[in-house]
Design a protein around this motif. Structure first.
Motif, PDB file in Angstrom:
ATOM      1  N   THR A   1      -2.960 -10.070  -1.034  1.00 35.84           N
ATOM      2  CA  THR A   1      -1.974  -8.989  -0.951  1.00 35.84           C
ATOM      3  C   THR A   1      -2.715  -7.696  -0.633  1.00 35.84           C
ATOM      4  O   THR A   1      -3.651  -7.306  -1.331  1.00 35.84           O
TER       5      THR A   1
ATOM      6  N   THR B   1       2.590  -2.369   0.330  1.00 36.02           N
ATOM      7  CA  THR B   1       1.847  -3.618   0.188  1.00 36.02           C
ATOM      8  C   THR B   1       2.444  -4.679   1.094  1.00 36.02           C
ATOM      9  O   THR B   1       3.620  -4.635   1.466  1.00 36.02           O
TER      10      THR B   1
ATOM     11  N   GLU C   1       5.348  -6.475  -1.119  1.00 32.54           N
ATOM     12  CA  GLU C   1       6.548  -5.720  -1.481  1.00 32.54           C
ATOM     13  C   GLU C   1       7.291  -5.172  -0.262  1.00 32.54           C
ATOM     14  O   GLU C   1       8.522  -5.131  -0.227  1.00 32.54           O
TER      15      GLU C   1
ATOM     16  N   LYS D   1      -3.021   5.528  -7.124  1.00 31.20           N
ATOM     17  CA  LYS D   1      -3.015   4.639  -8.295  1.00 31.20           C
ATOM     18  C   LYS D   1      -1.785   4.897  -9.165  1.00 31.20           C
ATOM     19  O   LYS D   1      -1.153   3.950  -9.662  1.00 31.20           O
TER      20      LYS D   1
ATOM     21  N   THR E   1       1.386   3.528  -7.422  1.00 30.74           N
ATOM     22  CA  THR E   1       1.468   2.067  -7.261  1.00 30.74           C
ATOM     23  C   THR E   1       1.123   1.316  -8.547  1.00 30.74           C
ATOM     24  O   THR E   1       0.766   0.140  -8.496  1.00 30.74           O
ATOM     25  N   LYS E   2       1.247   1.970  -9.700  1.00 35.24           N
ATOM     26  CA  LYS E   2       0.830   1.343 -10.952  1.00 35.24           C
ATOM     27  C   LYS E   2       1.634   0.090 -11.294  1.00 35.24           C
ATOM     28  O   LYS E   2       1.153  -0.764 -12.054  1.00 35.24           O
ATOM     29  N   ASP E   3       2.836  -0.051 -10.718  1.00 33.98           N
ATOM     30  CA  ASP E   3       3.646  -1.240 -10.969  1.00 33.98           C
ATOM     31  C   ASP E   3       3.497  -2.280  -9.862  1.00 33.98           C
ATOM     32  O   ASP E   3       4.195  -3.289  -9.849  1.00 33.98           O
ATOM     33  N   TRP E   4       2.564  -2.048  -8.924  1.00 35.13           N
ATOM     34  CA  TRP E   4       2.305  -3.007  -7.855  1.00 35.13           C
ATOM     35  C   TRP E   4       1.019  -3.784  -8.141  1.00 35.13           C
ATOM     36  O   TRP E   4       0.098  -3.273  -8.776  1.00 35.13           O
ATOM     37  N   SER E   5       0.965  -5.001  -7.612  1.00 40.43           N
ATOM     38  CA  SER E   5      -0.241  -5.823  -7.707  1.00 40.43           C
ATOM     39  C   SER E   5      -0.785  -6.028  -6.300  1.00 40.43           C
ATOM     40  O   SER E   5      -0.024  -6.333  -5.378  1.00 40.43           O
ATOM     41  N   TYR E   6      -2.087  -5.844  -6.111  1.00 37.64           N
ATOM     42  CA  TYR E   6      -2.690  -6.047  -4.796  1.00 37.64           C
ATOM     43  C   TYR E   6      -4.143  -6.481  -4.974  1.00 37.64           C
ATOM     44  O   TYR E   6      -4.786  -6.208  -5.988  1.00 37.64           O
ATOM     45  N   ASP E   7      -4.665  -7.185  -3.958  1.00 35.12           N
ATOM     46  CA  ASP E   7      -6.015  -7.752  -4.023  1.00 35.12           C
ATOM     47  C   ASP E   7      -7.037  -6.940  -3.245  1.00 35.12           C
ATOM     48  O   ASP E   7      -8.197  -6.844  -3.637  1.00 35.12           O
TER      49      ASP E   7
ATOM     50  N   ARG F   1     -11.485  -2.466  -5.583  1.00 33.12           N
ATOM     51  CA  ARG F   1     -11.016  -3.593  -4.772  1.00 33.12           C
ATOM     52  C   ARG F   1     -11.788  -3.588  -3.451  1.00 33.12           C
ATOM     53  O   ARG F   1     -12.217  -2.536  -2.986  1.00 33.12           O
TER      54      ARG F   1
END
Length: 236
Positions: free
Chosen positions: A13, A28, A31, A53, A56-62, A99
């Motif tokens: 992601t 992302t 999303e 940050k 996007t604190k409620d997002w997950s990304y790699d 990341r």
């Protein structure tokens, strides 16, 4: 006994960040929701990272892909931007985000997302003038904005947002058309792709000039983390 088929590795992601002179936009690859905050002449790299940050604190990304408004080398800005604050040159975004991170010129990131094959020149008509070229999949970041154009002014000073405000829409469009004509002659692209916040001010497009969506910047960020030839929507 039936053979087990190997699972195809899933794509990471990607958090794509498009840094502009007036706004920083994020999205992302999972999303596909756009969020943004104001940038401007006082925005530093550290503050940008902190704001992203928080946003996007409620997002997950790699992984992270960043489009930066200036030249980039080894995934770090080479110099300070013209329309933002200080503290960008040499900034380590990978360390700051924690990341894996790829950083390219912002116009190049949008060009990657806009590419339709062949020899394409991308121009971003926004706060300034972004530029990049892709020739048969080969990426060529460019810095045309600050080259001399006419009467002691640069290309950016004649077709950027300040010029639009100063001379009005009709005169600005004539200048844009002239710049397009000159760059066609000098660089010989198959077509020019236009992006940026001011493209909607253009009444008509010359031959072999195409209009790209601003969301293509995010698509370019996602493509940076895909394997395969740039511009192929089927790249894995």
């Amino acid at each position: 006994m039936a053979k087990k088929t190997a699972k195809r590795p899933s794509r990471p992601t990607v958090l794509a960040i498009d840094i502009g002179g007036s706004r920083v936009k994020v999205m992302t690859s999972s999303e596909r929701i756009r969020r943004a905050f104001a940038s401007g002449p006082d925005l530093s790299a550290k503050v940008m990272v902190r704001n992203v940050k928080a946003l996007t604190k409620d997002w997950s990304y790699d992984v992270v892909a960043i489009g930066y408004p200036g030249p980039v080398i080894n995934n770090r800005p080479l110099s300070e931007p013209h329309n933002l604050g200080r503290g960008w040159a040499g900034f380590n975004f990978e360390k700051a985000f924690g990341r894996p991170t790829k950083v390219v010129n912002d116009a190049l990131m949008q060009a990657i997302g806009s590419y339709q094959g062949g020899r394409m020149l991308f121009l971003g008509l926004g706060t300034g003038l972004g530029s990049a070229m892709i020739a048969d999949g080969v990426l060529e970041p460019m810095e045309l904005a600050h080259l001399p154009y006419r009467n002691g002014k640069t290309f950016e000073q004649c077709v950027g947002a300040a010029a639009l405000k100063r001379v009005g829409r009709k005169k600005w469009q004539r200048d844009v058309d002239d710049v397009l004509k000159r760059l066609f002659a000098a660089l010989e692209p198959d077509y020019i792709m236009l992006g940026g916040g001011n493209v909607d001010k253009l009444d008509k497009l010359p031959r072999n000039v195409r209009l790209g969506a601003n969301t293509n910047a995010f698509e370019g960020g996602f493509r940076l983390w895909r394997k395969g030839k740039v511009g192929s929507r089927r790249a894995s």
